[in-house]
Design a protein around this motif. Structure first.
Motif, short mmCIF file in Angstrom:
data_model
loop_
_atom_site.label_atom_id
_atom_site.label_comp_id
_atom_site.label_asym_id
_atom_site.label_seq_id
_atom_site.Cartn_x
_atom_site.Cartn_y
_atom_site.Cartn_z
N ASN A 17 0.82 -1.22 0.00
CA ASN A 17 0.00 0.00 0.00
C ASN A 17 0.85 1.26 0.00
OD1 ASN A 17 -2.43 -1.45 0.12
ND2 ASN A 17 -2.16 -1.72 2.35
N ALA A 18 2.09 1.15 -0.46
CA ALA A 18 2.97 2.33 -0.51
C ALA A 18 2.27 3.47 -1.25
CB ALA A 18 4.27 1.97 -1.22
N ASP A 19 2.56 4.70 -0.84
CA ASP A 19 1.91 5.86 -1.47
C ASP A 19 2.35 6.02 -2.91
OD1 ASP A 19 0.51 6.94 0.89
OD2 ASP A 19 2.55 6.94 1.68
N ILE A 20 3.64 5.79 -3.14
CA ILE A 20 4.16 5.89 -4.51
C ILE A 20 5.08 4.71 -4.75
CG2 ILE A 20 5.40 7.36 -6.17
CD1 ILE A 20 4.93 9.66 -4.18
N LYS A 21 4.91 4.08 -5.92
CA LYS A 21 5.78 2.96 -6.26
C LYS A 21 6.49 3.26 -7.57
CE LYS A 21 2.38 -0.32 -4.49
NZ LYS A 21 1.55 -1.50 -4.81
N PHE A 22 7.80 3.08 -7.56
CA PHE A 22 8.57 3.23 -8.80
C PHE A 22 9.14 1.87 -9.17
CE2 PHE A 22 9.00 7.53 -6.91
CZ PHE A 22 8.53 8.28 -7.98
N PHE A 23 9.21 1.63 -10.48
CA PHE A 23 9.92 0.45 -10.96
C PHE A 23 10.98 0.95 -11.93
CE2 PHE A 23 10.53 -3.46 -13.45
CZ PHE A 23 10.76 -4.35 -12.40
N LEU A 24 12.24 0.91 -11.49
CA LEU A 24 13.33 1.41 -12.34
C LEU A 24 13.96 0.24 -13.09
CD1 LEU A 24 15.28 3.93 -10.05
CD2 LEU A 24 13.32 4.34 -11.54
N THR A 25 14.10 0.42 -14.38
CA THR A 25 14.75 -0.63 -15.18
C THR A 25 15.84 0.02 -16.03
OG1 THR A 25 13.24 -0.30 -17.03
CG2 THR A 25 12.65 -1.99 -15.44
N ALA A 26 16.62 -0.81 -16.68
CA ALA A 26 17.60 -0.37 -17.69
C ALA A 26 18.08 -1.66 -18.32
CB ALA A 26 18.77 0.38 -17.06
N ASP A 27 18.54 -1.61 -19.58
CA ASP A 27 18.97 -2.87 -20.17
C ASP A 27 20.22 -3.37 -19.45
OD1 ASP A 27 21.32 -1.91 -21.72
OD2 ASP A 27 19.77 -0.73 -22.72
N ALA A 28 20.42 -4.69 -19.52
CA ALA A 28 21.47 -5.32 -18.71
C ALA A 28 22.85 -4.73 -19.00
CB ALA A 28 21.47 -6.82 -18.95
N GLU A 29 23.09 -4.38 -20.27
CA GLU A 29 24.41 -3.85 -20.62
C GLU A 29 24.64 -2.49 -19.96
OE1 GLU A 29 25.31 -4.48 -24.70
OE2 GLU A 29 27.19 -3.33 -24.51
N ALA A 30 23.62 -1.64 -20.01
CA ALA A 30 23.75 -0.31 -19.39
C ALA A 30 23.98 -0.45 -17.89
CB ALA A 30 22.49 0.52 -19.66
N ARG A 31 23.28 -1.39 -17.27
CA ARG A 31 23.44 -1.58 -15.82
C ARG A 31 24.83 -2.12 -15.49
NH1 ARG A 31 20.17 -5.37 -14.11
NH2 ARG A 31 19.16 -5.97 -16.04
N ALA A 32 25.30 -3.05 -16.34
CA ALA A 32 26.64 -3.61 -16.11
C ALA A 32 27.70 -2.53 -16.28
CB ALA A 32 26.90 -4.78 -17.06
N ARG A 33 27.50 -1.65 -17.27
CA ARG A 33 28.46 -0.56 -17.50
C ARG A 33 28.55 0.33 -16.26
NH1 ARG A 33 26.36 2.94 -20.86
NH2 ARG A 33 25.54 1.30 -22.21
N ARG A 34 27.40 0.69 -15.71
CA ARG A 34 27.39 1.55 -14.52
C ARG A 34 28.08 0.86 -13.34
NH1 ARG A 34 21.06 2.84 -14.83
NH2 ARG A 34 21.10 4.07 -16.70
N ARG A 35 27.72 -0.41 -13.14
CA ARG A 35 28.30 -1.15 -12.01
C ARG A 35 29.82 -1.27 -12.18
NH1 ARG A 35 25.17 -3.96 -8.51
NH2 ARG A 35 24.36 -1.90 -8.16
N PHE A 36 30.25 -1.51 -13.44
CA PHE A 36 31.68 -1.67 -13.72
C PHE A 36 32.43 -0.36 -13.44
CE2 PHE A 36 35.24 -1.70 -16.90
CZ PHE A 36 36.01 -2.67 -16.24
N GLU A 37 31.83 0.76 -13.87
CA GLU A 37 32.48 2.06 -13.62
C GLU A 37 32.60 2.34 -12.12
OE1 GLU A 37 30.34 4.78 -16.16
OE2 GLU A 37 31.26 3.80 -17.91
N GLU A 38 31.54 1.98 -11.41
CA GLU A 38 31.55 2.16 -9.95
C GLU A 38 32.66 1.29 -9.33
OE1 GLU A 38 27.44 1.78 -8.53
OE2 GLU A 38 28.28 0.94 -6.70
N ASP A 39 32.77 0.03 -9.81
CA ASP A 39 33.79 -0.88 -9.28
C ASP A 39 35.20 -0.39 -9.61
OD1 ASP A 39 31.85 -2.44 -8.20
OD2 ASP A 39 31.99 -4.07 -9.66
N LEU A 40 35.36 0.19 -10.82
CA LEU A 40 36.67 0.74 -11.22
C LEU A 40 37.08 1.84 -10.24
CD1 LEU A 40 36.80 1.31 -15.10
CD2 LEU A 40 38.24 -0.18 -13.71
#
Ligand code: DC
Length: 222
Positions: free
Chosen positions: A137-160
């Protein structure tokens, strides 16, 4: 006000969750960090991640606290600050495994509801099952997505940046493996909750996504 943010790893949930919590003066709860803390406790105990009963016992004995402001959130496991240790890929995989065990989920979901309901002005929770199970019953619900490659790129940059990167291919494979496990487990798989606002962040800047989210919150507040 309870704001739920769900989505796969690397979609930007925690960065945006922290920004939203800060902007609206809400508590920020990183529920993935709680599964990671249990994953770390299991790894450190030498217990097999496949021994569901033993893992559930460890989860029941874990005292997990989230302390501090959204942008300096500290994860305390049995009195010890594990904020950095829980961010490795190894702990991420362990978290994904322990999160398939129903008893572990029951313990952490109870804790998350308690923390959310106790909060003074409300809370932003980010995870996989917030809008579907923890706070349907949350007041606002978000569902964030992104294609797997874009997500991996972000995670990789963060790990670097943090000096813990192996290779892009490695990160990409790990993301795909975790996506598959998180979306196919029988208890509370990652789903888009009814009524959730879906935002595909693949080609949007952080500011653009944040702008859309603020708009939805302002609309709710009226
Ligand atoms: O968001 P994260 O990468 O820190 O989450 C780590 C793992 O924990 C993720 O692979 C799945 C699990 N998780 C979950 O099952 N339910 C949540 N609400 C949050 C995380």
């Amino acid at each position: 006000m309870i704001i739920a943010i769900d989505g796969p790893s690397g979609a930007g949930k925690s960065t945006l969750g922290k920004l939203l919590a800060k902007k609206f003066g809400l508590l920020y709860l990183d529920t993935g960090a709680m599964y990671r803390a249990v994953g770390l406790a299991v790894l450190e105990s030498g217990t097999s991640l496949d021994d569901a009963d033993a893992v559930a016992r460890i989860a029941a004995d874990c005292n997990i606290e989230l302390v501090g402001e959204p942008d300096h959130l500290q994860i305390i496991l049995n009195g010890r600050d594990v904020s950095t240790e829980i961010r490795t890929n190894e702990v991420g995989q362990a978290a994904s495994k322990v999160s398939t065990i129903s008893e572990v989920r029951r313990i952490l979901v109870d804790h998350q509801r308690e923390l959310g309901l106790e909060s003074k002005n409300g809370a932003v929770l980010d995870g996989r099952d917030i809008g579907s199970v923890v706070f349907p019953n949350a007041d606002i619900k978000f569902f964030l997505t992104a294609d797997a490659e874009a997500r991996a790129r972000r995670r990789f940059e963060e790990d670097l940046e943090k000096g813990r990167a192996v290779s892009f291919e490695h990160t990409f494979e790990e993301i795909k493996e975790r996506d598959h496990r998180d979306a196919t487990r029988s208890d509370s798989p990652l789903v888009r909750a009814a009524g959730a606002i879906e935002i595909d962040t693949s080609d949007l800047s952080l500011e653009e996504v944040f702008g859309k989210m603020i708009e939805s919150v302002e609309k709710f507040k009226g």
